[in-house]
Write an enzyme that holds these catalytic residues in place. Structure first.
Site, PDB file in Angstrom:
ATOM      1  N   LYS A  86      33.474  46.747  21.700  1.00  0.00           N
ATOM      2  CA  LYS A  86      33.636  47.235  23.072  1.00  0.00           C
ATOM      3  C   LYS A  86      34.477  48.501  23.050  1.00  0.00           C
ATOM      4  CE  LYS A  86      33.593  43.869  26.758  1.00  0.00           C
ATOM      5  NZ  LYS A  86      34.428  42.938  27.523  1.00  0.00           N
TER       6      LYS A  86
HETATM    7  O1  G3P Z   1      33.854  41.329  30.937  1.00  0.00           O
HETATM    8  C1  G3P Z   1      34.602  41.947  31.914  1.00  0.00           C
HETATM    9  C2  G3P Z   1      35.680  41.130  32.429  1.00  0.00           C
HETATM   10  O2  G3P Z   1      36.405  40.501  31.455  1.00  0.00           O
HETATM   11  C3  G3P Z   1      36.509  41.710  33.508  1.00  0.00           C
HETATM   12  O3  G3P Z   1      36.470  40.737  34.457  1.00  0.00           O
HETATM   13  O4  G3P Z   1      37.340  39.281  36.185  1.00  0.00           O
HETATM   14  O5  G3P Z   1      38.911  40.697  34.848  1.00  0.00           O
HETATM   15  O6  G3P Z   1      37.373  41.735  36.517  1.00  0.00           O
HETATM   16  P1  G3P Z   1      37.596  40.619  35.561  1.00  0.00           P
END
Ligand code: G3P
Length: 227
Positions: A86
């Site tokens: 990533k």
């Molecule tokens: O894969 C992306 C993720 O981990 C971010 O998600 O819920 O932290 O916005 P969030």
């Protein structure tokens, strides 16, 4: 549509892998910090995840310059054949993704918020892009609209980069991402759990079993005897 699980929690990954509903895993530095506090060997954690799910496993770089990202990505990619690195959707990240894709290292351009970032990611040969839908909605911007745009752009030019709908805050996001044609949704364990439930199913099941309980016991046991 493929489902990836968005967590670094080994027990959750094992649980959903056993159920056969996940084809990959995504992690990020925040998830690792949350789920792996006290883990002495973070490379070991990533390798363990690779041993549980036989599919793309995203692990993120933490450097912010191209040289550092490329160096970390090479190290991460050596941990297992299924590693996808990533890379943040910033100028240095696009330059790093360009180098890595030429070396055959799979990349997932992440923390992505615009169709133009997705277009640049495709041009540098990214394997995946991860638009952050929930976080975009939280800024009063149409997150699912972004998926629609990327799907259309990639289709217009035949780009092979796959779209991972990320930052899925509830099952509605996953449904909408599926309707928009995202290739993959990466879903946190609690949202996966909610996706399998409906209050109506639970009520319906209770109703059936309440009626069944009214049958004479010797009839009822015919299904369970000798099981
Ligand atoms: O894969 C992306 C993720 O981990 C971010 O998600 O819920 O932290 O916005 P969030």
């Amino acid at each position: 549509m493929q489902f990836f699980i968005d967590t670094a929690n080994i027990e959750e990954i094992k649980k959903y892998a056993r159920m056969g509903i996940i084809q990959g895993v995504t992690t990020n530095p925040a998830l690792i910090a949350k789920d792996c506090t006290g883990c002495a060997d973070l490379k070991g954690v990533i390798k363990e995840i690779c041993s549980i799910v036989n599919g793309p496993i995203s692990a993120e770089v933490i450097s912010t310059d191209t040289k550092g990202m490329v160096k970390e990505a090479r190290m991460l990619s050596k941990l297992h054949k299924n590693i996808v690195v990533k890379i943040p959707a910033v100028p240095d990240g696009f330059a790093a993704a360009d180098v890595l894709s030429r070396e055959g290292i799979k990349t997932n351009v992440t923390i992505l918020y615009t169709a133009n970032q997705a277009l640049v990611a495709a041009k540098v040969g990214a394997t995946y892009v991860s638009p952050f839908i929930g976080r975009l909605d939280a800024t009063s911007t149409d997150g699912i609209g972004l998926i629609d745009e990327i799907v259309r752009i990639y289709k217009n030019y035949g780009y092979k980069t796959k779209i991972i709908a990320a930052s899925m805050r509830n099952p509605i996001y996953v449904k909408k991402a599926a309707l928009s044609g995202a290739d993959i949704a990466t879903i946190p364990p609690d949202v996966l759990n909610q996706m399998m439930r409906s209050e109506l199913t639970e009520l319906g099941l209770k109703g059936f079993l309440d009626e069944w309980a009214k049958m004479p016991e010797k009839v009822r046991t015919c299904f369970t005897k000798g099981r």
